[in-house]
Design a protein around this motif. Structure first.
Motif, PDB file in Angstrom:
ATOM      1  N   ILE A  13       1.239  -1.047   0.133  1.00 34.01           N
ATOM      2  CA  ILE A  13       0.074   0.124   0.152  1.00 34.01           C
ATOM      3  C   ILE A  13       0.361   1.028   0.040  1.00 34.01           C
ATOM      4  O   ILE A  13       0.900   2.113  -0.908  1.00 34.01           O
ATOM      5  N   ASP A  35      12.071   1.884   4.393  1.00 31.34           N
ATOM      6  CA  ASP A  35      11.728   0.720   4.571  1.00 31.34           C
ATOM      7  C   ASP A  35      12.755   0.182   5.405  1.00 31.34           C
ATOM      8  O   ASP A  35      13.939   0.266   4.958  1.00 31.34           O
ATOM      9  N   TRP A  75       4.383  -1.609   9.023  1.00 23.74           N
ATOM     10  CA  TRP A  75       3.780  -3.003   9.077  1.00 23.74           C
ATOM     11  C   TRP A  75       2.426  -2.383  10.335  1.00 23.74           C
ATOM     12  O   TRP A  75       3.394  -1.268  10.848  1.00 23.74           O
ATOM     13  N   GLU A  96      -2.295   4.648   7.737  1.00 29.65           N
ATOM     14  CA  GLU A  96      -2.690   3.235   7.810  1.00 29.65           C
ATOM     15  C   GLU A  96      -3.433   2.619   9.051  1.00 29.65           C
ATOM     16  O   GLU A  96      -3.081   2.486   9.194  1.00 29.65           O
ATOM     17  N   LYS A  97      -4.471   1.932   8.597  1.00 30.66           N
ATOM     18  CA  LYS A  97      -5.365   1.417   9.531  1.00 30.66           C
ATOM     19  C   LYS A  97      -4.183  -0.406  10.041  1.00 30.66           C
ATOM     20  O   LYS A  97      -3.914  -0.734   9.020  1.00 30.66           O
ATOM     21  N   TYR A 280      -9.814   4.870  -2.642  1.00 32.38           N
ATOM     22  CA  TYR A 280      -8.047   5.073  -1.791  1.00 32.38           C
ATOM     23  C   TYR A 280      -8.180   7.081  -2.688  1.00 32.38           C
ATOM     24  O   TYR A 280      -7.151   7.694  -2.127  1.00 32.38           O
TER      25      TYR A 280
HETATM   26  N1  LIG Z   1      -6.927   1.157   3.984  1.00 36.70           N
HETATM   27  C1  LIG Z   1      -6.630  -0.269   3.572  1.00 36.70           C
HETATM   28  O1  LIG Z   1      -7.894  -0.936   2.773  1.00 36.70           O
HETATM   29  C2  LIG Z   1      -5.017  -0.981   3.724  1.00 36.70           C
HETATM   30  C3  LIG Z   1      -5.195  -1.807   2.567  1.00 36.70           C
HETATM   31  C4  LIG Z   1      -3.925  -2.667   2.414  1.00 36.70           C
HETATM   32  C5  LIG Z   1      -2.810  -2.508   3.648  1.00 36.70           C
HETATM   33  N2  LIG Z   1      -3.347  -1.735   5.136  1.00 36.70           N
HETATM   34  C6  LIG Z   1      -2.688  -1.350   6.090  1.00 36.70           C
HETATM   35  O2  LIG Z   1      -1.047  -0.975   5.465  1.00 36.70           O
HETATM   36  C7  LIG Z   1       0.035  -1.278   6.551  1.00 36.70           C
HETATM   37  C8  LIG Z   1       0.737  -1.827   5.408  1.00 36.70           C
HETATM   38  O3  LIG Z   1      -0.237  -2.970   4.649  1.00 36.70           O
HETATM   39  P1  LIG Z   1       0.403  -3.660   3.294  1.00 36.70           P
HETATM   40  O4  LIG Z   1      -0.072  -4.575   2.847  1.00 36.70           O
HETATM   41  O5  LIG Z   1       1.399  -2.944   2.790  1.00 36.70           O
HETATM   42  O6  LIG Z   1       2.159  -4.443   4.212  1.00 36.70           O
HETATM   43  P2  LIG Z   1       3.158  -4.906   3.494  1.00 36.70           P
HETATM   44  O7  LIG Z   1       3.946  -5.668   4.415  1.00 36.70           O
HETATM   45  O8  LIG Z   1       3.340  -5.556   1.703  1.00 36.70           O
HETATM   46  O9  LIG Z   1       4.051  -3.244   3.388  1.00 36.70           O
HETATM   47  C9  LIG Z   1       4.838  -3.240   4.480  1.00 36.70           C
HETATM   48  C10 LIG Z   1       6.208  -2.774   3.924  1.00 36.70           C
HETATM   49  O10 LIG Z   1       7.231  -2.164   5.645  1.00 36.70           O
HETATM   50  C11 LIG Z   1       7.605  -2.439   5.898  1.00 36.70           C
HETATM   51  N3  LIG Z   1       8.411  -2.160   7.769  1.00 36.70           N
HETATM   52  C12 LIG Z   1       8.018  -3.160   8.135  1.00 36.70           C
HETATM   53  N4  LIG Z   1       8.387  -2.296   9.642  1.00 36.70           N
HETATM   54  C13 LIG Z   1       9.028  -0.719   9.403  1.00 36.70           C
HETATM   55  C14 LIG Z   1       9.826  -0.267   9.297  1.00 36.70           C
HETATM   56  N5  LIG Z   1      10.136  -0.216  11.078  1.00 36.70           N
HETATM   57  N6  LIG Z   1       9.801   1.239   9.196  1.00 36.70           N
HETATM   58  C15 LIG Z   1       9.840   0.774   7.934  1.00 36.70           C
HETATM   59  N7  LIG Z   1       9.837   0.531   7.572  1.00 36.70           N
HETATM   60  C16 LIG Z   1       8.606  -1.005   7.402  1.00 36.70           C
HETATM   61  C17 LIG Z   1       7.957  -3.671   5.801  1.00 36.70           C
HETATM   62  O11 LIG Z   1       9.548  -3.969   4.815  1.00 36.70           O
HETATM   63  C18 LIG Z   1       7.357  -3.261   4.552  1.00 36.70           C
HETATM   64  O12 LIG Z   1       7.797  -3.463   2.500  1.00 36.70           O
HETATM   65  C19 LIG Z   1      -1.196  -2.453   7.443  1.00 36.70           C
HETATM   66  O13 LIG Z   1      -1.242  -1.883   8.637  1.00 36.70           O
HETATM   67  C20 LIG Z   1      -2.408  -3.061   6.611  1.00 36.70           C
HETATM   68  O14 LIG Z   1      -3.241  -3.317   7.252  1.00 36.70           O
HETATM   69  C21 LIG Z   1      -4.567  -1.152   4.953  1.00 36.70           C
END
Ligand SMILES: NC(=O)c1ccc[n+]([C@@H]2O[C@H](COP(=O)([O-])OP(=O)(O)OC[C@H]3O[C@@H](n4cnc5c(N)ncnc54)[C@H](O)[C@@H]3O)[C@@H](O)[C@H]2O)c1
Length: 337
Positions: A13, A35, A75, A96-97, A280
């Motif tokens: 996201i 990241d 995360w 993000e949530k 979005y």
């Molecule tokens: N609103 C929505 O509909 C929706 C949709 C998808 C995801 N989300 C939320 O967005 C967040 C991310 O989801 P995603 O699907 O992109 O996950 P993802 O695992 O694809 O991406 C998360 C990224 O964060 C990085 N990361 C983790 N800890 C970190 C830190 N301390 N510092 C920097 N980077 C860090 C990871 O390496 C990864 O690249 C989650 O909380 C998820 O619930 C919300």
């Protein structure tokens, strides 16, 4: 003036939002990314052609002088520390949530924001930005169906991976209904219960699927949400509000009705991203516009807290089978009603 944004977490996201800001929205640019996998952050910079610095960690990014607003898309367990750090520097933050993975964590953010004295936080609940939900809310608010009495909802996904657990039906899936129905009804939850229908043979052995979440609001509205994450046929979001004088339904996403091969049919989406893609865009454009005008709006830290408290109650209800009260702290006047 163009708003300079730093993105923490360049996963699914995070990349999506960075692309949105760069290619679809107006008034903002991504100047910083980070990241825990710096290589990935670097690749995103290249892929999207960003003129952005890759920072070693989220705290350095938040501190950077040219970062005017922060996007937290890492995360869930890391959200709280980054949101608190942004508030400490007085920088607007779109998170993000979930806002934080515990209700206590959300409350720490609420308290920090209240102490700061001005809204800085928008939580990434996007459904209130969906055209269909907005139209439905408009029907309710303009009293076209009378006072809402009952709400029937369904949240269905075609399938989920083996890592998806029973509690994720609440924390990852129904969390969106929890947020949007509070907003739709302008109400809070009083109690919740979870009941389990016959299990589908398409769910993994450890997953209870489908589930029915029953909620009662403070005003006495009864809500049932069917969550069925291995329904096979599509990604399907349903919401029907029964009012005193009429019934209103969430519109279906537009699709071309087709007559073919002796059938009269309309396609159903299979990908959740497609279902809310416009929402979005609208939510993030809303954040950018609001920050540029010096005001943050949209789902607040208080909404993030309310969702977390309600989700905790639902997870407890999953385990006990009881009707579990939803006990929220008093709402600070700061967040209005
Ligand atoms: N609103 C929505 O509909 C929706 C949709 C998808 C995801 N989300 C939320 O967005 C967040 C991310 O989801 P995603 O699907 O992109 O996950 P993802 O695992 O694809 O991406 C998360 C990224 O964060 C990085 N990361 C983790 N800890 C970190 C830190 N301390 N510092 C920097 N980077 C860090 C990871 O390496 C990864 O690249 C989650 O909380 C998820 O619930 C919300």
């Amino acid at each position: 003036m163009t708003l300079k944004i730093g993105v923490i977490g360049t996963g699914a996201i995070g990349q999506d939002h960075a692309r949105r800001i760069t290619q679809s929205l107006s008034g903002a640019t991504v100047v910083a990314v980070t990241d825990i996998h710096p290589q990935q952050a670097q690749e995103v910079v290249q892929k999207l052609g960003l003129n952005a610095t890759v920072y070693a960690n989220g705290h350095d990014l938040i501190a950077a002088a040219d970062v005017e607003a922060v996007l937290v898309t890492s995360w869930g367990p890391t959200h709280e520390e980054f949101v608190l750090a942004a508030i400490a520097r007085g920088k607007p933050v779109f998170c993000e949530k979930p806002l934080a993975v515990t209700a206590e964590g959300c409350m720490r953010i609420v308290q920090a924001e209240v102490e700061h004295g001005k809204r800085l936080v928008q939580v990434g609940f996007m459904r209130p930005y969906d055209k269909g939900y907005r139209a439905l809310k408009n029907v309710i608010d303009s009293d076209q169906i009378g006072a809402p009495l009952i709400v029937h909802c369904a949240h269905r996904n075609p399938s989920v991976g083996d890592g998806y657990t029973t509690d994720m039906a609440i924390t990852d899936t129904v969390i969106h209904e929890i947020d949007v129905l509070r907003w739709l009804l302008d109400d809070d939850y009083a109690s919740v219960q979870v009941v389990y229908p016959k299990k589908t043979r398409n769910a993994s052995s450890h997953l209870a699927d489908p589930q029915i979440i029953l909620m009662e609001t403070a005003k006495g509205v009864r809500i049932d949400v069917e969550v069925f994450v291995n329904c096979q046929y599509g990604y399907d979001i349903q919401c029907e509000v029964v009012g005193e004088t009429g019934i209103a339904r969430l519109p279906e996403p537009s699709a071309v009705p087709m007559r073919s091969q002796a059938r009269n049919s309309v396609a159903i989406l299979t990908d959740w991203k497609q279902r809310f893609i416009d929402a979005y865009d609208v939510e993030l454009q809303g954040f950018i516009d609001a920050v540029r005008q010096g005001e943050v709006g949209g789902p607040s830290a208080w909404d993030g807290y309310a969702a977390a408290v309600t989700a905790d109650a639902c997870v407890l209800a999953q385990k006990t089978g009881d009707i579990v009260p939803v006990r929220m702290a008093p709402r600070p006047a700061f967040y209005g009603r």
